[in-house]
Design a protein around this motif. Structure first.
Motif, PDB file in Angstrom:
ATOM      1  N   ALA A 391     -14.029  -1.156   2.364  1.00  0.00           N
ATOM      2  CA  ALA A 391     -13.145  -2.160   2.976  1.00  0.00           C
ATOM      3  C   ALA A 391     -11.703  -1.686   2.954  1.00  0.00           C
ATOM      4  CB  ALA A 391     -13.268  -3.488   2.233  1.00  0.00           C
ATOM      5  N   ALA A 392     -10.895  -2.291   3.829  1.00  0.00           N
ATOM      6  CA  ALA A 392      -9.448  -2.028   3.870  1.00  0.00           C
ATOM      7  C   ALA A 392      -8.774  -3.304   4.362  1.00  0.00           C
ATOM      8  CB  ALA A 392      -9.158  -0.855   4.808  1.00  0.00           C
ATOM      9  N   ASP A 440      -9.580   0.895   0.524  1.00  0.00           N
ATOM     10  CA  ASP A 440      -8.531   1.844   0.921  1.00  0.00           C
ATOM     11  C   ASP A 440      -7.231   1.076   1.220  1.00  0.00           C
ATOM     12  OD1 ASP A 440      -7.405   4.256   1.467  1.00  0.00           O
ATOM     13  OD2 ASP A 440      -8.370   4.546   3.415  1.00  0.00           O
ATOM     14  N   GLU A 441      -6.113   1.805   1.309  1.00  0.00           N
ATOM     15  CA  GLU A 441      -4.788   1.211   1.581  1.00  0.00           C
ATOM     16  C   GLU A 441      -4.500   0.058   0.610  1.00  0.00           C
ATOM     17  OE1 GLU A 441      -2.482   2.362   3.430  1.00  0.00           O
ATOM     18  OE2 GLU A 441      -3.458   3.654   4.903  1.00  0.00           O
ATOM     19  N   ALA A 442      -4.798   0.296  -0.668  1.00  0.00           N
ATOM     20  CA  ALA A 442      -4.695  -0.781  -1.659  1.00  0.00           C
ATOM     21  C   ALA A 442      -3.252  -1.192  -1.950  1.00  0.00           C
ATOM     22  CB  ALA A 442      -5.396  -0.354  -2.954  1.00  0.00           C
ATOM     23  N   SER A 443      -2.262  -0.389  -1.502  1.00  0.00           N
ATOM     24  CA  SER A 443      -0.863  -0.817  -1.702  1.00  0.00           C
ATOM     25  C   SER A 443      -0.581  -2.097  -0.906  1.00  0.00           C
ATOM     26  CB  SER A 443       0.112   0.278  -1.267  1.00  0.00           C
ATOM     27  OG  SER A 443      -0.061   0.559   0.114  1.00  0.00           O
ATOM     28  N   MET A 444      -1.420  -2.381   0.094  1.00  0.00           N
ATOM     29  CA  MET A 444      -1.227  -3.569   0.933  1.00  0.00           C
ATOM     30  C   MET A 444      -1.840  -4.830   0.340  1.00  0.00           C
ATOM     31  SD  MET A 444      -2.114  -2.314   4.714  1.00  0.00           S
ATOM     32  CE  MET A 444      -1.717  -3.932   5.375  1.00  0.00           C
ATOM     33  N   LEU A 445      -2.640  -4.683  -0.700  1.00  0.00           N
ATOM     34  CA  LEU A 445      -3.319  -5.862  -1.260  1.00  0.00           C
ATOM     35  C   LEU A 445      -2.324  -6.756  -1.979  1.00  0.00           C
ATOM     36  CD1 LEU A 445      -6.621  -4.580  -2.920  1.00  0.00           C
ATOM     37  CD2 LEU A 445      -6.417  -6.001  -0.886  1.00  0.00           C
ATOM     38  N   ASP A 446      -2.198  -8.001  -1.527  1.00  0.00           N
ATOM     39  CA  ASP A 446      -1.334  -8.920  -2.263  1.00  0.00           C
ATOM     40  C   ASP A 446      -2.159  -9.627  -3.342  1.00  0.00           C
ATOM     41  OD1 ASP A 446      -2.569 -11.276  -1.136  1.00  0.00           O
ATOM     42  OD2 ASP A 446      -1.352 -11.007   0.649  1.00  0.00           O
ATOM     43  N   LEU A 464     -13.262   0.749  -6.769  1.00  0.00           N
ATOM     44  CA  LEU A 464     -12.273   1.825  -6.663  1.00  0.00           C
ATOM     45  C   LEU A 464     -11.146   1.398  -5.709  1.00  0.00           C
ATOM     46  CD1 LEU A 464     -11.322   4.796  -7.142  1.00  0.00           C
ATOM     47  CD2 LEU A 464     -12.680   5.429  -5.127  1.00  0.00           C
ATOM     48  N   PHE A 465      -9.916   1.378  -6.222  1.00  0.00           N
ATOM     49  CA  PHE A 465      -8.733   1.120  -5.387  1.00  0.00           C
ATOM     50  C   PHE A 465      -8.159   2.466  -4.963  1.00  0.00           C
ATOM     51  CE2 PHE A 465      -8.813  -2.579  -8.280  1.00  0.00           C
ATOM     52  CZ  PHE A 465      -8.711  -3.632  -7.375  1.00  0.00           C
ATOM     53  N   VAL A 466      -7.938   2.639  -3.659  1.00  0.00           N
ATOM     54  CA  VAL A 466      -7.373   3.889  -3.148  1.00  0.00           C
ATOM     55  C   VAL A 466      -6.095   3.542  -2.384  1.00  0.00           C
ATOM     56  CG1 VAL A 466      -7.769   5.927  -1.709  1.00  0.00           C
ATOM     57  CG2 VAL A 466      -9.711   4.789  -2.833  1.00  0.00           C
ATOM     58  N   GLU A 479       2.497  -7.039  -6.629  1.00  0.00           N
ATOM     59  CA  GLU A 479       2.576  -5.574  -6.527  1.00  0.00           C
ATOM     60  C   GLU A 479       1.347  -5.053  -7.240  1.00  0.00           C
ATOM     61  OE1 GLU A 479       6.682  -3.182  -6.443  1.00  0.00           O
ATOM     62  OE2 GLU A 479       6.651  -4.713  -7.972  1.00  0.00           O
ATOM     63  N   VAL A 480       0.198  -5.390  -6.683  1.00  0.00           N
ATOM     64  CA  VAL A 480      -1.066  -5.208  -7.407  1.00  0.00           C
ATOM     65  C   VAL A 480      -1.306  -3.746  -7.769  1.00  0.00           C
ATOM     66  CG1 VAL A 480      -3.577  -5.461  -7.253  1.00  0.00           C
ATOM     67  CG2 VAL A 480      -2.087  -7.294  -6.409  1.00  0.00           C
ATOM     68  N   LEU A 481      -1.181  -2.846  -6.800  1.00  0.00           N
ATOM     69  CA  LEU A 481      -1.480  -1.440  -7.081  1.00  0.00           C
ATOM     70  C   LEU A 481      -0.539  -0.893  -8.157  1.00  0.00           C
ATOM     71  CD1 LEU A 481      -3.311   0.935  -6.266  1.00  0.00           C
ATOM     72  CD2 LEU A 481      -1.561   1.625  -4.632  1.00  0.00           C
ATOM     73  N   ARG A 482       0.751  -1.218  -8.050  1.00  0.00           N
ATOM     74  CA  ARG A 482       1.729  -0.744  -9.035  1.00  0.00           C
ATOM     75  C   ARG A 482       1.417  -1.310 -10.420  1.00  0.00           C
ATOM     76  NH1 ARG A 482       7.650   0.811  -7.588  1.00  0.00           N
ATOM     77  NH2 ARG A 482       6.328   1.797  -6.063  1.00  0.00           N
ATOM     78  N   ASP A 483       1.034  -2.592 -10.477  1.00  0.00           N
ATOM     79  CA  ASP A 483       0.713  -3.219 -11.770  1.00  0.00           C
ATOM     80  C   ASP A 483      -0.529  -2.576 -12.400  1.00  0.00           C
ATOM     81  OD1 ASP A 483       2.878  -4.903 -11.783  1.00  0.00           O
ATOM     82  OD2 ASP A 483       1.818  -6.620 -10.935  1.00  0.00           O
TER      83      ASP A 483
END
Length: 746
Positions: A391-392, A440-446, A464-466, A479-483
């Motif tokens: 998914a993305a 994928d593109e997990a920086s976009m996940l709010d 797996l978050f990518v 900021e899910v990916l950063r956290d």
């Protein structure tokens, strides 16, 4: 100047005429510029300006106002209020019905109906609508729809006339009516602040204006509580999950212009209400505790997301037990034979991590082999007959993931089958049937979407978050990916840093890494990365359009609509997405006399237009249409008052004309809105007018959207500012704290 005591206010002049066309209408204020026929024929139209809320082309209007003169447009009439007068001639009735006012009647049927009933037409529709079946071609179904549309139109008119007195725009008035129906007027009068929560497009400021005009006091606790919730929801729009209490109080005092003591009291009341706000001590940016104030959904989501991630990490169950004691040398050797490429050491580590740990993160910049690593993980998992779900966050990113892995991929929204209201079909009680979920593109996940997704991962499943953590964070709060990658995070991660040789030959990739490292991009002697220097912002805007619509298509053979995307740092300004969209539309999809088009507010929609959805709408399409979905207008029907958009997920989605405020043109989009998408070529205006927005992660995100070609247009000074400026401050989130301190709730 004061009037003499006996002077009376000037009487308003009266003007009657048929509304021929609307030249301009502001969605925000309802201010309209229109042309009316006062009986002297279409060749001699008069300009009227002012509050023409809800007036439709073809209607006969009785307007009260004042005569004046405009230096450019000559004599004009400023309307202060108006009433609709039903047309009295057959020609007027035909024009009125054929204007698209009543759904189901276009010019053709208007002609047939008036031919049949003549001057009696409007009375028949009003009093004996069943008789419409006498008209050739009007079946029972269309007859019924016309009668319903007529009734709805009458009711909306009534609401409009009331809302006109409180300065609400047409599109918002229609939405209020759709939400509350016949109760609209009573809700607006007695509970205006409900509108801000219930009706999309009405924020606190509009609700506050309405509240004032219906007599709600400035210092009413209801107003202060609504203002506090508005200040919090504004902060979630900026990406924060909470606000420190002191900052919230200061923001509310400034917004509401009331005493601090009143704000403090109302905040305490809100904190005591079930659906109000939540206050909790969390570590601040400097590590010292702050009182965080959350809107309830964001507090629940943060608690839930951290608890679900820890649950997945700690469960003894494993849906891929085959990888616990696998002979990795042998497995990776088999993989190299299958793909024809040996993995680098850090890629091997990422493969092992994803297949042996329940939650993992894979991050890295362009050209570092993230995609190939994901493909390798999926290949190995499927070799052991694992059920892999991909998914993305966006349709384009999902398509790319599917092409890359040769397996089906969907958007997160479709995967979870989100329903109206945002509830998901899959959750803790009904998890996905998946052994491995790759996002994928997990920086976009709010925060809210990540919480829904993680809830749906089954016990023992791997997640797996990518994504690239150096890109802009999500449009939504968090900021899910950063956290997940924070110091002391229990979630294991691999960061790929080595740029592969093939990627080193790409100016797009090498310059992306230069920008990310704070070095200016190389803009000479490259085949795929250019800078057109233009210091004047307006000229830079015009040059951007020329490059996107003409120069790139001519030189590289790319389609300007499908393959070239203009990415602007901001929406406003001469080189902002708003202005550029108008210019690009003229260049790529100009108007033609033989093709229908629909004017809406200040925009015109045409078949062939590239458009984007600007809000989440769970009721549209099969599984909702979401903020950022891009598509092309494929049909426009003036009779049915509907246009159709084919989205980038290949779904045909209809839009009623009164829903067009959900669509914006997408020839140019802001860099924030481009996240998760990839385009063959991107053109980026970098001008000093966007000074406050120019930041390294913004430029880096824009450059990494390009597959083959980047053209920057603008000034070297603005480019230097963007490369030097590291974005100020983190968002207010406590997910990293909750992950490191253990579960505090479910």
């Amino acid at each position: 100047m004061s009037h003499p005591a006996n002077s009376e206010p000037r009487k308003l002049a009266v003007l009657e005429g048929v509304l021929e066309r609307i030249t301009f209408a502001s969605e925000e204020t309802g201010y309209t510029v229109a042309r009316v026929d006062t009986g002297r024929g279409a060749a001699d139209l008069l300009t009227v300006v002012g509050a023409l809320l809800g007036a439709q082309v073809g209607e006969s209007l009785r307007m009260e106002g004042r005569w004046g003169s405009h230096p450019q447009y000559g004599k004009q009439f400023t309307v202060e209020n108006y009433t609709t007068v039903l047309p009295a001639t057959v020609q007027g009735i035909r024009r009125y019905l054929g204007s698209g006012l009543v759904k189901g009647i276009g010019p053709v049927f208007a002609d047939r109906i008036t031919q049949h009933f003549g001057l009696d037409t409007l009375r028949i529709i009003e009093e004996e609508p069943k008789r419409l079946i006498e008209v050739p071609g009007l079946g029972p179904k269309r007859t019924r729809r016309i009668a319903e549309a007529w009734e709805e139109q009458k009711a909306i008119k009534e609401v409009m006339l009331f809302l006109q007195t409180v300065q609400v725009s047409t599109s918002i008035a229609v939405r209020i009516y759709k939400k509350y129906g016949d109760a609209s007027i009573s809700v607006v009068k007695s509970e205006p602040y409900r509108l801000a929560a219930d009706v999309w497009g009405i924020g606190f400021l509009t609700a506050d204006r309405i509240a004032q005009s219906v007599g709600i006091p400035h210092d009413s606790p209801e107003r202060v509580k609504a203002g506090l919730q508005y200040a919090l929801s504004q902060s979630t729009d900026q990406g924060h999950c909470f606000l420190p209490q002191e900052q919230l109080i200061a923001d509310a005092v400034k917004l509401l212009q009331v005493d601090t003591g009143l704000v403090i009291d109302c905040l305490a009341e809100l904190a005591g209400q079930e659906e109000g706000v939540v206050r909790e001590q969390v570590p601040g940016a400097d590590g010292r505790p702050v009182t965080a104030v959350y809107l309830v959904p964001f507090h629940r989501a943060e608690l839930s997301l951290s608890a679900q991630l820890l649950r997945l990490l700690r469960t003894p169950e494993d849906r891929m037990p085959a990888f616990r004691d696998v002979a990795w040398d042998k497995a990776l050797g088999w993989l190299a034979g299958r793909t024809g490429t040996e993995l680098a050491p850090e890629q091997k580590e990422a493969v092992k991590l994803a297949l042996t740990r329940k939650v993992a993160v894979l991050t890295g910049g362009p050209g570092c082999g993230k995609s190939f690593t994901v493909r390798s993980i999926v290949e190995l998992a499927r070799a052991k007959h694992a059920k892999v779900v991909l998914a993305a966050p966006t349709g384009r990113a999902a398509k790319r993931l599917a092409e890359l892995t040769g397996a089906e991929a969907s958007t997160v929204h479709r995967l979870l089958e989100l329903k109206p209201g945002g509830d998901a079909a899959y959750d803790r009680e009904r998890p996905l049937d998946a052994d491995l979920v790759v996002v994928d593109e997990a920086s976009m996940l709010d925060l809210l979407l990540a919480n829904k997704l993680v809830k749906a991962v089954p016990e023992g499943g791997h997640l797996l978050f990518v994504g690239d953590v150096d890109q802009l964070p999500s449009v939504g709060a968090g900021e899910v990916l950063r956290d997940l990658l924070g110091d002391g995070s229990p979630v294991p991660a691999v960061r790929l840093t080595r740029i592969f040789r093939q990627a080193q030959q790409s100016g797009v990739v090498t310059n992306a890494h230069r920008i990310n490292a704070g070095q200016p991009p190389v803009t000479r002697d490259l085949k795929d990365f250019f800078l057109f220097v233009q210091d004047d912002t307006e000229e830079a805007g015009r040059l951007t359009v020329d490059v996107a619509a003409r120069r790139i298509p001519d030189r590289f053979g790319l389609d300007p609509r499908r393959d070239v995307q203009v990415l602007a740092p901001m929406h406003r300004g001469p080189a902002g997405a708003g202005v550029l969209n108008g210019l690009l539309q003229q260049a790529i999809t100009p108007g033609r006399p033989d093709l229908p088009e629909k004017r809406f507010g200040g925009r015109v929609f045409r078949v062939g237009d590239k458009v984007t959805q600007i809000r989440n709408n769970y009721d549209k399409g099969e599984n909702g249409v979401f903020n950022g979905t891009v598509g092309v207008v494929t049909a426009l029907d003036p009779d049915e008052q509907r246009l159709t958009v084919r989205t980038d997920e290949d779904e045909e989605v209809p839009y009623e004309f009164d829903e067009l405020d959900e669509l914006a043109h997408a020839y140019a989009v802001t860099i924030h809105r481009s996240q998760g998408s990839e385009y063959p070529a991107v053109v980026i205006p970098v001008t000093t007018s966007a000074w406050m927005m120019l930041q390294r992660n913004l430029l880096y995100t824009a450059v990494t959207r390009a597959k083959r070609l980047v053209v920057l247009v603008g000034s070297r000074r603005a480019l230097g500012q963007a490369v030097r400026t590291v974005s100020a401050g983190r968002r207010c989130t406590a997910l990293d704290f909750r992950l490191t301190s253990g579960p505090a709730g479910g």
